[in-house]
Design a protein around this motif. Structure first.
Motif, PDB file in Angstrom:
ATOM      1  N   LEU A 178     -11.514 -10.858  -8.065  1.00  0.00           N
ATOM      2  CA  LEU A 178     -10.588 -12.206  -8.565  1.00  0.00           C
ATOM      3  C   LEU A 178     -10.996 -12.372 -10.152  1.00  0.00           C
ATOM      4  N   PRO A 179      -9.874 -12.794 -10.584  1.00  0.00           N
ATOM      5  CA  PRO A 179     -10.226 -13.360 -11.965  1.00  0.00           C
ATOM      6  C   PRO A 179     -10.331 -15.036 -12.005  1.00  0.00           C
ATOM      7  N   CYS A 180     -11.153 -15.536 -12.892  1.00  0.00           N
ATOM      8  CA  CYS A 180     -11.630 -16.989 -12.762  1.00  0.00           C
ATOM      9  C   CYS A 180     -11.670 -17.661 -14.030  1.00  0.00           C
ATOM     10  N   PHE A 181     -10.678 -18.619 -14.267  1.00  0.00           N
ATOM     11  CA  PHE A 181     -10.763 -19.593 -15.329  1.00  0.00           C
ATOM     12  C   PHE A 181     -10.820 -20.913 -14.882  1.00  0.00           C
ATOM     13  N   ASN A 182     -11.873 -21.684 -15.180  1.00  0.00           N
ATOM     14  CA  ASN A 182     -12.020 -23.184 -14.983  1.00  0.00           C
ATOM     15  C   ASN A 182     -11.528 -23.423 -13.485  1.00  0.00           C
ATOM     16  N   SER A 184     -15.512 -14.261 -24.258  1.00  0.00           N
ATOM     17  CA  SER A 184     -14.531 -15.318 -24.906  1.00  0.00           C
ATOM     18  C   SER A 184     -13.385 -14.939 -23.774  1.00  0.00           C
ATOM     19  N   ASN A 185     -12.267 -16.091 -23.865  1.00  0.00           N
ATOM     20  CA  ASN A 185     -11.385 -15.951 -22.863  1.00  0.00           C
ATOM     21  C   ASN A 185     -10.117 -14.921 -23.214  1.00  0.00           C
ATOM     22  N   CYS A 186     -10.121 -13.864 -22.385  1.00  0.00           N
ATOM     23  CA  CYS A 186      -9.135 -12.819 -22.719  1.00  0.00           C
ATOM     24  C   CYS A 186      -8.161 -12.793 -21.807  1.00  0.00           C
ATOM     25  N   GLY A 187      -7.887 -13.678 -20.778  1.00  0.00           N
ATOM     26  CA  GLY A 187      -6.532 -13.762 -19.824  1.00  0.00           C
ATOM     27  C   GLY A 187      -6.932 -13.020 -18.500  1.00  0.00           C
ATOM     28  N   GLN A 188      -5.962 -13.272 -18.053  1.00  0.00           N
ATOM     29  CA  GLN A 188      -5.977 -12.910 -16.211  1.00  0.00           C
ATOM     30  C   GLN A 188      -5.860 -11.290 -16.099  1.00  0.00           C
ATOM     31  N   SER A 189      -5.150 -10.666 -16.976  1.00  0.00           N
ATOM     32  CA  SER A 189      -5.019  -9.382 -16.727  1.00  0.00           C
ATOM     33  C   SER A 189      -6.424  -8.441 -17.107  1.00  0.00           C
ATOM     34  N   ALA A 190      -6.836  -9.175 -18.231  1.00  0.00           N
ATOM     35  CA  ALA A 190      -8.290  -8.481 -18.654  1.00  0.00           C
ATOM     36  C   ALA A 190      -9.539  -8.789 -17.457  1.00  0.00           C
ATOM     37  N   ALA A 191      -9.397 -10.066 -17.076  1.00  0.00           N
ATOM     38  CA  ALA A 191     -10.176 -10.508 -16.126  1.00  0.00           C
ATOM     39  C   ALA A 191     -10.153  -9.631 -14.698  1.00  0.00           C
ATOM     40  N   MET A 192      -8.938  -9.348 -14.451  1.00  0.00           N
ATOM     41  CA  MET A 192      -8.515  -8.640 -13.034  1.00  0.00           C
ATOM     42  C   MET A 192      -9.136  -7.012 -13.337  1.00  0.00           C
ATOM     43  N   LEU A 234      -6.597 -11.126  -5.664  1.00  0.00           N
ATOM     44  CA  LEU A 234      -6.309 -12.415  -5.439  1.00  0.00           C
ATOM     45  C   LEU A 234      -6.539 -13.342  -6.261  1.00  0.00           C
ATOM     46  N   ASP A 235      -6.032 -14.634  -6.364  1.00  0.00           N
ATOM     47  CA  ASP A 235      -6.128 -15.738  -7.157  1.00  0.00           C
ATOM     48  C   ASP A 235      -7.468 -16.412  -6.764  1.00  0.00           C
ATOM     49  N   ALA A 236      -8.179 -16.960  -7.713  1.00  0.00           N
ATOM     50  CA  ALA A 236      -9.257 -17.815  -7.345  1.00  0.00           C
ATOM     51  C   ALA A 236      -9.102 -19.233  -6.792  1.00  0.00           C
ATOM     52  N   VAL A 274      11.572 -26.352 -10.205  1.00  0.00           N
ATOM     53  CA  VAL A 274      11.687 -25.543 -11.465  1.00  0.00           C
ATOM     54  C   VAL A 274      11.019 -24.188 -11.283  1.00  0.00           C
ATOM     55  N   ARG A 275       9.845 -24.304 -10.839  1.00  0.00           N
ATOM     56  CA  ARG A 275       9.125 -22.972 -10.494  1.00  0.00           C
ATOM     57  C   ARG A 275       9.734 -21.978  -9.658  1.00  0.00           C
ATOM     58  N   ILE A 276      10.505 -22.497  -8.754  1.00  0.00           N
ATOM     59  CA  ILE A 276      11.096 -21.622  -7.662  1.00  0.00           C
ATOM     60  C   ILE A 276      12.306 -20.740  -8.588  1.00  0.00           C
ATOM     61  N   PRO A 327      -0.778 -24.993  -2.113  1.00  0.00           N
ATOM     62  CA  PRO A 327      -0.932 -25.771  -3.524  1.00  0.00           C
ATOM     63  C   PRO A 327      -2.276 -25.208  -3.894  1.00  0.00           C
ATOM     64  N   ARG A 328      -2.483 -25.324  -5.256  1.00  0.00           N
ATOM     65  CA  ARG A 328      -3.716 -25.364  -5.656  1.00  0.00           C
ATOM     66  C   ARG A 328      -4.762 -26.023  -4.845  1.00  0.00           C
ATOM     67  N   PHE A 329      -6.033 -25.729  -4.616  1.00  0.00           N
ATOM     68  CA  PHE A 329      -7.002 -26.528  -3.921  1.00  0.00           C
ATOM     69  C   PHE A 329      -7.469 -27.680  -4.831  1.00  0.00           C
ATOM     70  N   LYS A 350      -6.191 -26.916 -12.477  1.00  0.00           N
ATOM     71  CA  LYS A 350      -4.842 -26.688 -12.560  1.00  0.00           C
ATOM     72  C   LYS A 350      -4.329 -25.258 -13.038  1.00  0.00           C
ATOM     73  N   THR A 351      -3.039 -25.267 -13.032  1.00  0.00           N
ATOM     74  CA  THR A 351      -2.492 -23.879 -13.457  1.00  0.00           C
ATOM     75  C   THR A 351      -2.844 -23.749 -14.935  1.00  0.00           C
ATOM     76  N   ASN A 352      -2.690 -22.337 -15.154  1.00  0.00           N
ATOM     77  CA  ASN A 352      -2.764 -22.141 -16.749  1.00  0.00           C
ATOM     78  C   ASN A 352      -1.610 -21.539 -17.239  1.00  0.00           C
ATOM     79  N   TYR A 353      -0.432 -21.687 -16.716  1.00  0.00           N
ATOM     80  CA  TYR A 353       0.826 -21.249 -17.096  1.00  0.00           C
ATOM     81  C   TYR A 353       1.957 -22.505 -17.026  1.00  0.00           C
ATOM     82  N   ASN A 381       5.933 -19.996 -20.831  1.00  0.00           N
ATOM     83  CA  ASN A 381       5.083 -18.748 -21.055  1.00  0.00           C
ATOM     84  C   ASN A 381       5.463 -18.042 -19.988  1.00  0.00           C
ATOM     85  N   ARG A 382       5.607 -18.318 -18.772  1.00  0.00           N
ATOM     86  CA  ARG A 382       5.691 -17.489 -17.567  1.00  0.00           C
ATOM     87  C   ARG A 382       7.067 -16.586 -17.545  1.00  0.00           C
ATOM     88  N   LEU A 383       7.938 -17.224 -18.205  1.00  0.00           N
ATOM     89  CA  LEU A 383       9.384 -16.669 -18.072  1.00  0.00           C
ATOM     90  C   LEU A 383       9.524 -15.754 -19.490  1.00  0.00           C
TER      91      LEU A 383
HETATM   92  N1  UDP Z   1      -6.836 -16.983 -14.951  1.00  0.00           N
HETATM   93  C1  UDP Z   1      -7.825 -16.226 -15.613  1.00  0.00           C
HETATM   94  N2  UDP Z   1      -7.904 -16.410 -17.060  1.00  0.00           N
HETATM   95  C2  UDP Z   1      -6.697 -16.970 -17.786  1.00  0.00           C
HETATM   96  C3  UDP Z   1      -5.729 -17.768 -16.856  1.00  0.00           C
HETATM   97  C4  UDP Z   1      -5.702 -17.561 -15.449  1.00  0.00           C
HETATM   98  O1  UDP Z   1      -8.609 -15.563 -15.109  1.00  0.00           O
HETATM   99  O2  UDP Z   1      -6.651 -17.079 -18.907  1.00  0.00           O
HETATM  100  C5  UDP Z   1      -6.913 -16.792 -13.338  1.00  0.00           C
HETATM  101  C6  UDP Z   1      -7.066 -18.079 -12.702  1.00  0.00           C
HETATM  102  O3  UDP Z   1      -8.527 -18.485 -12.662  1.00  0.00           O
HETATM  103  C7  UDP Z   1      -6.826 -17.751 -11.253  1.00  0.00           C
HETATM  104  C8  UDP Z   1      -5.499 -16.675 -11.814  1.00  0.00           C
HETATM  105  O4  UDP Z   1      -5.989 -15.902 -12.930  1.00  0.00           O
HETATM  106  O5  UDP Z   1      -7.706 -17.174 -10.464  1.00  0.00           O
HETATM  107  C9  UDP Z   1      -4.075 -17.224 -11.832  1.00  0.00           C
HETATM  108  O6  UDP Z   1      -4.173 -18.276 -12.823  1.00  0.00           O
HETATM  109  P1  UDP Z   1      -3.208 -19.663 -12.164  1.00  0.00           P
HETATM  110  O7  UDP Z   1      -3.549 -20.153 -10.963  1.00  0.00           O
HETATM  111  O8  UDP Z   1      -3.372 -20.709 -13.505  1.00  0.00           O
HETATM  112  O9  UDP Z   1      -1.599 -19.080 -12.369  1.00  0.00           O
HETATM  113  P2  UDP Z   1      -0.462 -19.560 -11.414  1.00  0.00           P
HETATM  114  O10 UDP Z   1      -0.797 -19.416 -10.097  1.00  0.00           O
HETATM  115  O11 UDP Z   1      -0.062 -20.908 -11.841  1.00  0.00           O
HETATM  116  O12 UDP Z   1       0.329 -18.432 -11.648  1.00  0.00           O
END
Ligand code: UDP
Ligand code: MG
Length: 244
Positions: free
Chosen positions: A12-16, A73-81, A96-98, A135-137, A203-205, A208-211, A215-217
């Protein structure tokens, strides 16, 4: 000792995600229990700004199956995965997401599907309406449509990171920023079988979302061109005979 190695690594990747982590671990434990297999949970803290790392250290001290690491430092979801996958020791890996948007009680369904496929990806297309706004859908539908059109793939939900795969699927992958969205396509390119199974979405427990929509599109458009290029230029060969 190889007999002590876990069969399943949950990555799992984890940011905040401070407010999610304890409930998440409890849900994963309950989800994996019916499988009765050895497992480990690997969480990479992508340099959270909240108290995530403190909670992760407590969780790891309580249970050696919980393995945690933190980026400088914060490297992003792909790097954490990717950092988590590289640390994983299991024969089977799951990501899976955290934030509990993915329900760990669905883990056994993924593992069962691995009997027939090398990689199993969750698809939220059917369940989206419950957890997401329109909007998300719509933005997700456009993103998946464009991705499939340009990459020549048929993945219905490439942004869903609830996935299971045999460890050999990722042995030759090169990870890049945003790559988590292209994993099914790249694993197929390596010659492995990939399927999708419908999953629920919550819904997120907490947190808040990071995207956002933009930036998603559009952030992944550049990556999409690279994946398209790679697909067209990949070398495929089969050895007909080999001597000495
Ligand atoms: N995440 C991360 N680094 C980031 C952004 C997100 O590790 O810079 C993790 C986040 O903690 C979560 C997963 O990636 O476990 C998906 O992120 P998010 O829930 O914000 O995305 P969404 O579900 O809204 O697409
Ligand atoms: Mg989320």
């Amino acid at each position: 000792m190889s007999s002590d190695l876990p069969i399943l690594s949950i990555v799992l990747p984890c940011f905040n995600e401070e407010g999610n982590l304890r409930a998440l671990i409890a849900a994963i434990r309950a989800g994996v229990e019916p499988l009765a297999i050895g497992y480990e949970i690997i969480i990479t803290d992508d340099c959270s700004r909240d108290g995530s790392w403190g909670v992760l250290k407590e969780l790891a001290a309580e249970d050696p199956r919980i393995r945690v690491q933190k980026f400088e430092s914060n490297c992003g979801q792909s790097a954490a995965m990717w950092a988590g996958m590289k640390t994983a020791r299991g024969k089977f890996l799951m990501t899976l997401d955290a934030d509990l948007q993915n329900d760990p009680h669905e883990i056994p369904r993924f593992i069962a599907a691995l009997e027939h496929y090398d990689c199993v990806c969750g698809s939220r297309v059917e369940s989206r309406r419950k957890g997401d706004n329109s909007v998300r859908i719509i933005s997700s539908r456009i993103a998946n449509g464009v991705r499939n059109w340009l990459s020549g793939d048929t993945i219905s939900d490439s942004g869903c990171c609830f996935r299971a795969f045999k460890r050999e699927c990722i042995e030759n992958l090169k990870f890049f920023k945003g790559m988590h969205r292209f994993m099914p396509t790249l694993i197929k390119l390596e010659g492995f079988s990939v399927t999708e199974i419908p999953i629920g979405t919550n819904p997120r427990f907490a947190g808040k979302t990071n995207y956002g929509v933009w930036n998603r599109l559009f952030a992944s458009f550049y990556d999409l061109l690279a994946v398209r290029w790679m697909k067209s230029r990949m070398v495929h060969y089969k050895i007909a005979e080999r001597i000495n």
